[in-house]
Write an enzyme that holds these catalytic residues in place. Structure first.
Site, PDB file in Angstrom:
ATOM      1  N   TYR A  42      34.566 -50.618  54.596  1.00 22.87           N
ATOM      2  CA  TYR A  42      33.847 -49.888  53.603  1.00 22.87           C
ATOM      3  C   TYR A  42      34.097 -48.308  53.871  1.00 22.87           C
ATOM      4  CZ  TYR A  42      30.997 -53.722  51.794  1.00 22.87           C
ATOM      5  OH  TYR A  42      30.572 -54.707  51.330  1.00 22.87           O
ATOM      6  N   GLY A  43      34.306 -47.885  55.035  1.00 24.86           N
ATOM      7  CA  GLY A  43      34.116 -46.646  55.407  1.00 24.86           C
ATOM      8  C   GLY A  43      34.733 -45.787  54.665  1.00 24.86           C
ATOM      9  N   CYS A  73      24.896 -51.507  58.427  1.00 28.96           N
ATOM     10  CA  CYS A  73      26.147 -51.022  58.129  1.00 28.96           C
ATOM     11  C   CYS A  73      25.995 -49.455  58.018  1.00 28.96           C
ATOM     12  CB  CYS A  73      26.719 -51.619  56.815  1.00 28.96           C
ATOM     13  SG  CYS A  73      28.217 -50.660  56.211  1.00 28.96           S
ATOM     14  N   THR A  75      27.683 -47.162  57.068  1.00 31.07           N
ATOM     15  CA  THR A  75      28.392 -46.490  55.763  1.00 31.07           C
ATOM     16  C   THR A  75      27.368 -46.745  54.596  1.00 31.07           C
ATOM     17  OG1 THR A  75      30.381 -46.952  56.622  1.00 31.07           O
ATOM     18  CG2 THR A  75      30.274 -46.539  54.313  1.00 31.07           C
ATOM     19  N   CYS A 186      27.930 -46.127  63.825  1.00 34.10           N
ATOM     20  CA  CYS A 186      28.504 -47.392  63.072  1.00 34.10           C
ATOM     21  C   CYS A 186      28.226 -48.670  63.989  1.00 34.10           C
ATOM     22  CB  CYS A 186      29.992 -47.009  63.089  1.00 34.10           C
ATOM     23  SG  CYS A 186      30.879 -48.388  62.360  1.00 34.10           S
ATOM     24  N   THR A 187      27.971 -49.719  63.273  1.00 35.48           N
ATOM     25  CA  THR A 187      27.665 -50.828  63.982  1.00 35.48           C
ATOM     26  C   THR A 187      28.656 -51.298  64.727  1.00 35.48           C
ATOM     27  OG1 THR A 187      27.675 -51.966  61.668  1.00 35.48           O
ATOM     28  CG2 THR A 187      25.421 -51.475  62.727  1.00 35.48           C
ATOM     29  N   HIS A 188      29.936 -50.739  64.788  1.00 32.07           N
ATOM     30  CA  HIS A 188      30.991 -51.374  65.543  1.00 32.07           C
ATOM     31  C   HIS A 188      31.123 -50.686  66.812  1.00 32.07           C
ATOM     32  CE1 HIS A 188      32.962 -53.280  61.925  1.00 32.07           C
ATOM     33  NE2 HIS A 188      33.888 -53.534  62.558  1.00 32.07           N
TER      34      HIS A 188
HETATM   35  N1  DGL Z   1      30.225 -51.362  59.856  1.00 37.76           N
HETATM   36  C1  DGL Z   1      30.608 -50.278  59.243  1.00 37.76           C
HETATM   37  C2  DGL Z   1      29.587 -49.371  59.396  1.00 37.76           C
HETATM   38  O1  DGL Z   1      28.926 -49.184  60.213  1.00 37.76           O
HETATM   39  C3  DGL Z   1      32.176 -49.861  59.689  1.00 37.76           C
HETATM   40  C4  DGL Z   1      33.037 -50.567  59.171  1.00 37.76           C
HETATM   41  C5  DGL Z   1      33.621 -50.255  57.692  1.00 37.76           C
HETATM   42  O2  DGL Z   1      34.203 -49.107  57.638  1.00 37.76           O
HETATM   43  O3  DGL Z   1      33.292 -50.965  56.891  1.00 37.76           O
HETATM   44  O4  DGL Z   1      29.885 -48.122  58.772  1.00 37.76           O
END
Ligand code: DGL
Length: 271
Positions: A42-43, A73, A75, A186-188
């Site tokens: 989504y970012g 998320c 984003t 960001c949750t990653h």
């Molecule tokens: N999980 C998304 C976030 O925390 C990052 C991954 C994405 O770009 O969708 O922003």
């Protein structure tokens, strides 16, 4: 007391770092997770598209009659939280306020670093929240579009030259600004903690947005009398918008343990 599940969603797998913390601190709660694996990332998307996707993610989760929804998320939290809160009559939690409160609390020198996706950084949401909580705080923000694909491809172990090079390039201005606190927006990114922590040094506190959000949600549910006090372990269900095959293996990495619970593929465009 409210035994309805908590809905959680993310663009993909990163939100599972928030699920891990939710499950750890509220083991009795039922959780329903949706990962939009068919449309991740989504970012880099525009606000219009993000709002459309987020509405569909929430509409799907609402079919489970949740008592609250967690936007795991960065984003979506920075871009569409206000719209989702306006349109829904249940609590919708994002990661910005919990993380901003934590950063405002822990910074000693008032210099805070922030990393996130392009959309998250563009939104200015953390700067607004921090400025309100601690006027004069200086935020050094960096969009880090390469970190999500690195994490999704398992490239986050210390010693990985590519990951370490990318992290040092992104974080050099944050280190130069002498930030003593870094929001992993960001949750990653929690999976990158060992590399990021080593680069920033021991004097820098890393704020994990998923972890902070989980604690915030627990406190709010308690205040609102919405906790599930039934004894026993909660049920965890997972839904994705792409094949479930890759999900199970990677999900275990994000959850930090073998994934248990049901996984099903759904058509998110139908919501
Ligand atoms: N999980 C998304 C976030 O925390 C990052 C991954 C994405 O770009 O969708 O922003």
């Amino acid at each position: 007391m409210d035994t309805r599940p908590i809905g959680v969603f993310d663009s993909g797998l990163g939100g599972l770092t928030a699920v891990r913390e939710l499950a750890r601190i509220m083991p009795e709660e039922d959780l329903v997770y949706f990962g939009d694996t068919g449309r991740v990332p989504y970012g880099g998307r525009s606000r219009d598209i993000l709002v459309r996707y987020a509405r569909q993610d929430v509409a799907f989760l609402r079919t489970f009659d949740p008592k609250a929804i967690v936007i795991a998320c960065g984003t979506v939290s920075t871009t569409a939280l206000d719209v989702l809160q306006e349109e829904n009559d249940i609590p919708i939690f994002g990661v910005v306020a919990p993380a901003a409160h934590a950063a405002a609390r822990v910074t000693r020198n008032g210099r805070v670093g922030l990393i996130g996706t392009r959309a998250s950084i563009r939104s200015g949401a953390y700067e607004r929240a921090l400025d309100h909580l601690r006027p004069g705080v200086r935020v050094t923000a960096r969009a880090c579009p390469l970190l999500v694909p690195l994490v999704e491809n398992g490239r986050f172990q210390p010693g990985d030259v590519v990951a370490e090079t990318v992290v040092s390039e992104y974080l050099a201005p944050v280190r130069a600004a002498e930030a003593d606190t870094l929001i992993l927006g960001c949750t990653h990114y929690p999976l990158m903690k060992p590399i990021v922590g080593a680069y920033m040094g021991p004097g820098v506190t890393l704020v994990d947005v998923g972890e902070q959000c989980a604690r915030w949600v627990k406190r709010q549910l308690e205040l609102d009398g919405l906790r599930n006090e039934r004894p026993g372990a909660g049920r965890h269900r997972y839904y994705v918008s792409d094949s479930t095959e890759d999900f199970t293996a990677l999900a275990s990495v994000f959850l930090g343990e073998d994934m248990t619970g049901e996984v099903e593929q759904i058509d998110i465009t139908a919501y």
